[in-house]
Motif scaffolding. Structure first.
Motif, PDB file in Angstrom:
ATOM      1  N   LEU A  29       0.825  -1.433  -0.044  1.00  0.00           N
ATOM      2  CA  LEU A  29      -0.036   0.196  -0.021  1.00  0.00           C
ATOM      3  C   LEU A  29       0.884   1.289   0.040  1.00  0.00           C
ATOM      4  O   LEU A  29       0.427   2.152  -0.784  1.00  0.00           O
ATOM      5  CB  LEU A  29      -1.012   0.077   1.249  1.00  0.00           C
ATOM      6  N   VAL A  30       2.003   1.303   0.717  1.00  0.00           N
ATOM      7  CA  VAL A  30       2.746   2.397   0.880  1.00  0.00           C
ATOM      8  C   VAL A  30       3.331   2.795  -0.549  1.00  0.00           C
ATOM      9  O   VAL A  30       3.460   3.899  -0.988  1.00  0.00           O
ATOM     10  CB  VAL A  30       3.863   2.366   1.989  1.00  0.00           C
ATOM     11  N   GLY A  31       3.927   1.419  -1.374  1.00  0.00           N
ATOM     12  CA  GLY A  31       4.525   1.790  -2.665  1.00  0.00           C
ATOM     13  C   GLY A  31       3.572   2.032  -3.592  1.00  0.00           C
ATOM     14  O   GLY A  31       3.899   2.909  -4.417  1.00  0.00           O
ATOM     15  N   LEU A  32       2.320   1.707  -3.575  1.00  0.00           N
ATOM     16  CA  LEU A  32       1.189   2.155  -4.398  1.00  0.00           C
ATOM     17  C   LEU A  32       0.940   3.616  -4.349  1.00  0.00           C
ATOM     18  O   LEU A  32       0.587   4.637  -5.271  1.00  0.00           O
ATOM     19  CB  LEU A  32       0.039   1.119  -4.133  1.00  0.00           C
ATOM     20  N   LEU A  33       0.744   4.026  -2.830  1.00  0.00           N
ATOM     21  CA  LEU A  33       0.401   5.266  -2.870  1.00  0.00           C
ATOM     22  C   LEU A  33       1.720   6.336  -3.375  1.00  0.00           C
ATOM     23  O   LEU A  33       1.265   7.156  -3.634  1.00  0.00           O
ATOM     24  CB  LEU A  33       0.442   5.500  -1.210  1.00  0.00           C
ATOM     25  N   ARG A  34       2.611   5.753  -3.188  1.00  0.00           N
ATOM     26  CA  ARG A  34       3.949   6.890  -3.758  1.00  0.00           C
ATOM     27  C   ARG A  34       3.894   6.655  -5.218  1.00  0.00           C
ATOM     28  O   ARG A  34       4.362   7.749  -5.901  1.00  0.00           O
ATOM     29  CB  ARG A  34       5.279   5.906  -3.262  1.00  0.00           C
ATOM     30  N   CYS A  55      -8.024  -3.168   3.520  1.00  0.00           N
ATOM     31  CA  CYS A  55      -7.261  -1.883   3.067  1.00  0.00           C
ATOM     32  C   CYS A  55      -7.382  -0.851   3.999  1.00  0.00           C
ATOM     33  O   CYS A  55      -6.488   0.037   4.599  1.00  0.00           O
ATOM     34  CB  CYS A  55      -7.430  -1.485   1.592  1.00  0.00           C
ATOM     35  N   SER A  56      -8.933  -0.414   4.599  1.00  0.00           N
ATOM     36  CA  SER A  56      -8.858   0.661   5.358  1.00  0.00           C
ATOM     37  C   SER A  56      -8.118   0.361   6.501  1.00  0.00           C
ATOM     38  O   SER A  56      -7.613   1.470   7.202  1.00  0.00           O
ATOM     39  CB  SER A  56     -10.459   0.816   5.525  1.00  0.00           C
ATOM     40  N   TYR A  57      -8.201  -0.872   7.177  1.00  0.00           N
ATOM     41  CA  TYR A  57      -7.596  -1.109   8.617  1.00  0.00           C
ATOM     42  C   TYR A  57      -6.149  -0.966   8.373  1.00  0.00           C
ATOM     43  O   TYR A  57      -5.551  -0.387   9.411  1.00  0.00           O
ATOM     44  CB  TYR A  57      -8.028  -2.539   8.766  1.00  0.00           C
ATOM     45  N   HIS A  58      -5.490  -1.333   7.246  1.00  0.00           N
ATOM     46  CA  HIS A  58      -4.024  -1.349   7.187  1.00  0.00           C
ATOM     47  C   HIS A  58      -3.695   0.069   6.815  1.00  0.00           C
ATOM     48  O   HIS A  58      -2.547   0.331   7.415  1.00  0.00           O
ATOM     49  CB  HIS A  58      -3.711  -2.259   5.919  1.00  0.00           C
ATOM     50  N   LEU A  59      -4.394   0.770   5.994  1.00  0.00           N
ATOM     51  CA  LEU A  59      -4.320   2.314   5.963  1.00  0.00           C
ATOM     52  C   LEU A  59      -4.301   3.161   7.442  1.00  0.00           C
ATOM     53  O   LEU A  59      -3.381   3.783   7.687  1.00  0.00           O
ATOM     54  CB  LEU A  59      -5.165   2.782   5.098  1.00  0.00           C
ATOM     55  N   VAL A  68       1.566   7.031   6.293  1.00  0.00           N
ATOM     56  CA  VAL A  68       0.469   7.489   5.625  1.00  0.00           C
ATOM     57  C   VAL A  68      -0.222   8.647   6.169  1.00  0.00           C
ATOM     58  O   VAL A  68      -0.050   8.668   7.275  1.00  0.00           O
ATOM     59  CB  VAL A  68      -0.394   6.455   4.780  1.00  0.00           C
ATOM     60  N   GLU A  69      -0.941   9.341   5.425  1.00  0.00           N
ATOM     61  CA  GLU A  69      -2.006  10.327   6.203  1.00  0.00           C
ATOM     62  C   GLU A  69      -3.008  10.661   5.313  1.00  0.00           C
ATOM     63  O   GLU A  69      -3.054  10.625   4.166  1.00  0.00           O
ATOM     64  CB  GLU A  69      -1.259  11.569   6.342  1.00  0.00           C
ATOM     65  N   GLU A  70      -4.099  11.493   5.844  1.00  0.00           N
ATOM     66  CA  GLU A  70      -5.253  11.717   5.002  1.00  0.00           C
ATOM     67  C   GLU A  70      -5.018  12.994   3.939  1.00  0.00           C
ATOM     68  O   GLU A  70      -4.232  13.872   4.524  1.00  0.00           O
ATOM     69  CB  GLU A  70      -6.604  11.963   5.856  1.00  0.00           C
ATOM     70  N   ALA A  71      -5.181  12.557   2.981  1.00  0.00           N
ATOM     71  CA  ALA A  71      -5.046  13.779   1.788  1.00  0.00           C
ATOM     72  C   ALA A  71      -5.840  14.927   1.857  1.00  0.00           C
ATOM     73  O   ALA A  71      -5.790  16.189   1.480  1.00  0.00           O
ATOM     74  CB  ALA A  71      -4.881  13.054   0.237  1.00  0.00           C
ATOM     75  N   ASP A  72      -7.032  14.537   2.240  1.00  0.00           N
ATOM     76  CA  ASP A  72      -8.193  15.611   2.471  1.00  0.00           C
ATOM     77  C   ASP A  72      -8.769  15.261   3.860  1.00  0.00           C
ATOM     78  O   ASP A  72      -9.672  14.257   3.819  1.00  0.00           O
ATOM     79  CB  ASP A  72      -9.310  15.271   1.208  1.00  0.00           C
ATOM     80  N   PRO A  73      -8.461  16.051   4.899  1.00  0.00           N
ATOM     81  CA  PRO A  73      -9.033  15.895   6.208  1.00  0.00           C
ATOM     82  C   PRO A  73     -10.628  15.954   6.239  1.00  0.00           C
ATOM     83  O   PRO A  73     -11.182  15.286   7.058  1.00  0.00           O
ATOM     84  CB  PRO A  73      -8.435  16.850   7.116  1.00  0.00           C
ATOM     85  N   GLY A  74     -11.095  16.466   5.216  1.00  0.00           N
ATOM     86  CA  GLY A  74     -12.823  16.538   5.155  1.00  0.00           C
ATOM     87  C   GLY A  74     -13.288  15.229   4.609  1.00  0.00           C
ATOM     88  O   GLY A  74     -14.521  15.118   4.659  1.00  0.00           O
ATOM     89  N   TRP A  82      -6.018   8.800   0.879  1.00  0.00           N
ATOM     90  CA  TRP A  82      -4.783   8.785   1.753  1.00  0.00           C
ATOM     91  C   TRP A  82      -3.615   9.024   0.667  1.00  0.00           C
ATOM     92  O   TRP A  82      -3.582   8.850  -0.547  1.00  0.00           O
ATOM     93  CB  TRP A  82      -4.706   7.370   2.151  1.00  0.00           C
ATOM     94  N   ARG A  83      -2.678   9.418   1.321  1.00  0.00           N
ATOM     95  CA  ARG A  83      -1.392   9.879   0.591  1.00  0.00           C
ATOM     96  C   ARG A  83      -0.064   9.157   1.566  1.00  0.00           C
ATOM     97  O   ARG A  83      -0.163   9.393   2.622  1.00  0.00           O
ATOM     98  CB  ARG A  83      -1.091  11.096   0.313  1.00  0.00           C
ATOM     99  N   ALA A  84       0.914   9.138   0.636  1.00  0.00           N
ATOM    100  CA  ALA A  84       2.188   8.718   1.507  1.00  0.00           C
ATOM    101  C   ALA A  84       2.940   9.785   2.264  1.00  0.00           C
ATOM    102  O   ALA A  84       2.608  11.069   1.514  1.00  0.00           O
ATOM    103  CB  ALA A  84       3.236   8.011   0.459  1.00  0.00           C
ATOM    104  N   THR A  85       3.349   9.784   3.181  1.00  0.00           N
ATOM    105  CA  THR A  85       4.146  10.969   3.797  1.00  0.00           C
ATOM    106  C   THR A  85       5.438  11.053   3.573  1.00  0.00           C
ATOM    107  O   THR A  85       5.899  12.354   3.790  1.00  0.00           O
ATOM    108  CB  THR A  85       3.992  10.862   5.143  1.00  0.00           C
ATOM    109  N   ALA A  86       6.044  10.095   2.679  1.00  0.00           N
ATOM    110  CA  ALA A  86       7.427  10.496   2.210  1.00  0.00           C
ATOM    111  C   ALA A  86       7.844   9.499   0.977  1.00  0.00           C
ATOM    112  O   ALA A  86       7.080   8.730   0.890  1.00  0.00           O
ATOM    113  CB  ALA A  86       8.368  10.133   3.344  1.00  0.00           C
ATOM    114  N   ALA A  87       8.958  10.219   0.428  1.00  0.00           N
ATOM    115  CA  ALA A  87       9.267   9.285  -0.942  1.00  0.00           C
ATOM    116  C   ALA A  87       9.887   7.801  -0.539  1.00  0.00           C
ATOM    117  O   ALA A  87       9.941   6.989  -1.339  1.00  0.00           O
ATOM    118  CB  ALA A  87      10.311  10.113  -1.610  1.00  0.00           C
ATOM    119  N   TYR A  88      10.850   7.729   0.883  1.00  0.00           N
ATOM    120  CA  TYR A  88      11.449   6.784   1.063  1.00  0.00           C
ATOM    121  C   TYR A  88      11.120   6.330   2.597  1.00  0.00           C
ATOM    122  O   TYR A  88      10.781   7.228   3.378  1.00  0.00           O
ATOM    123  CB  TYR A  88      12.757   6.720   0.883  1.00  0.00           C
ATOM    124  N   THR A  89      11.321   5.062   2.928  1.00  0.00           N
ATOM    125  CA  THR A  89      11.202   4.586   4.581  1.00  0.00           C
ATOM    126  C   THR A  89      12.735   4.174   4.862  1.00  0.00           C
ATOM    127  O   THR A  89      13.410   3.374   3.995  1.00  0.00           O
ATOM    128  CB  THR A  89      10.118   3.634   4.446  1.00  0.00           C
TER     129      THR A  89
END
Length: 204
Positions: A29-34, A55-59, A68-74, A82-89
């Motif tokens: 999921l992190v890879g796909l979000l990136r 997926c909702s649980y894992h996110l 990851v974090e919410e891309a739209d808090p609303g 959802w979006r990734a928070t960084a390019a690399y881990t």
């Protein structure tokens, strides 16, 4: 232009975060979000073949540890993006804390297994690539005699060369015609004593 993650990398040191990230679905999921994000849990289910609830649980677990974090808090429920928070881990290569060291080793093993799985899938379809791509791919190794300082320096040099192409992942306009996604791995480890019967030979 593709949205770029907010940070260059997220550094994991909490043993709970390390073990949470070691789950194969979460790594995917992190890879796909990136690559494809932001997207919702519904879209994540389409991309992974998992259920929306899974997926909702894992996110949510990934968000708990800052991956990851919410891309739209609303956004609401499973349809919030959802979006990734960084390019690399990144995580420690060494830790004096046994809990961190054990969790990092488990994550290293999970990542290696995931990389091997992806490489085997690529090898299975390699014959369908154009000739120029088959010739360009690299599958080689070498046995080197290095000090720890030399190994660090070699890694830094390789990192610097790879970094020259990193922006293309988030800025499609920088990609030259004919460019494709290439998985580039460089792995270095202290070889166990004795010979392992490498079919390529010591100086492949």
């Amino acid at each position: 232009m593709k949205e770029q993650p907010w940070q260059h990398q997220v550094h994991l040191t909490d043993p709970r975060a390390l073990r949470a990230y070691a789950h194969p679905t979460r790594m995917r999921l992190v890879g796909l979000l990136r690559q494809e994000g932001p997207f919702t849990a519904t879209r994540a289910a389409e991309l992974t073949g998992e259920s929306v609830a899974s997926c909702s649980y894992h996110l949510r677990i990934l968000a708990k540890y800052g991956l990851v974090e919410e891309a739209d808090p609303g956004g609401a429920g499973r349809e919030k993006p959802w979006r990734a928070t960084a390019a690399y881990t990144d995580w420690p290569n060494y830790s004096p804390d046994p809990a961190v060291a054990s969790a990092a080793e488990a994550l290293n093993a999970a990542v290696a297994e995931n990389q091997l799985h992806r490489m085997m899938r690529a090898l299975e379809t390699r014959h369908t690539l154009p000739e120029e791509w088959q010739r360009a791919e690299r599958h080689s190794d070498a046995m080197l005699y290095l000090t720890p300082e030399e190994l660090v320096a070699l890694g830094e040099r390789l990192d610097a060369m790879v970094a020259e192409y990193a922006d293309r992942g988030y800025h499609p306009e920088l990609r030259p015609e004919g460019a494709r996604r290439v998985a580039y791995m460089h792995v270095a480890y202290v070889a166990p004593d004795g010979r392992d019967g490498d079919p390529r030979g010591e100086h492949a």
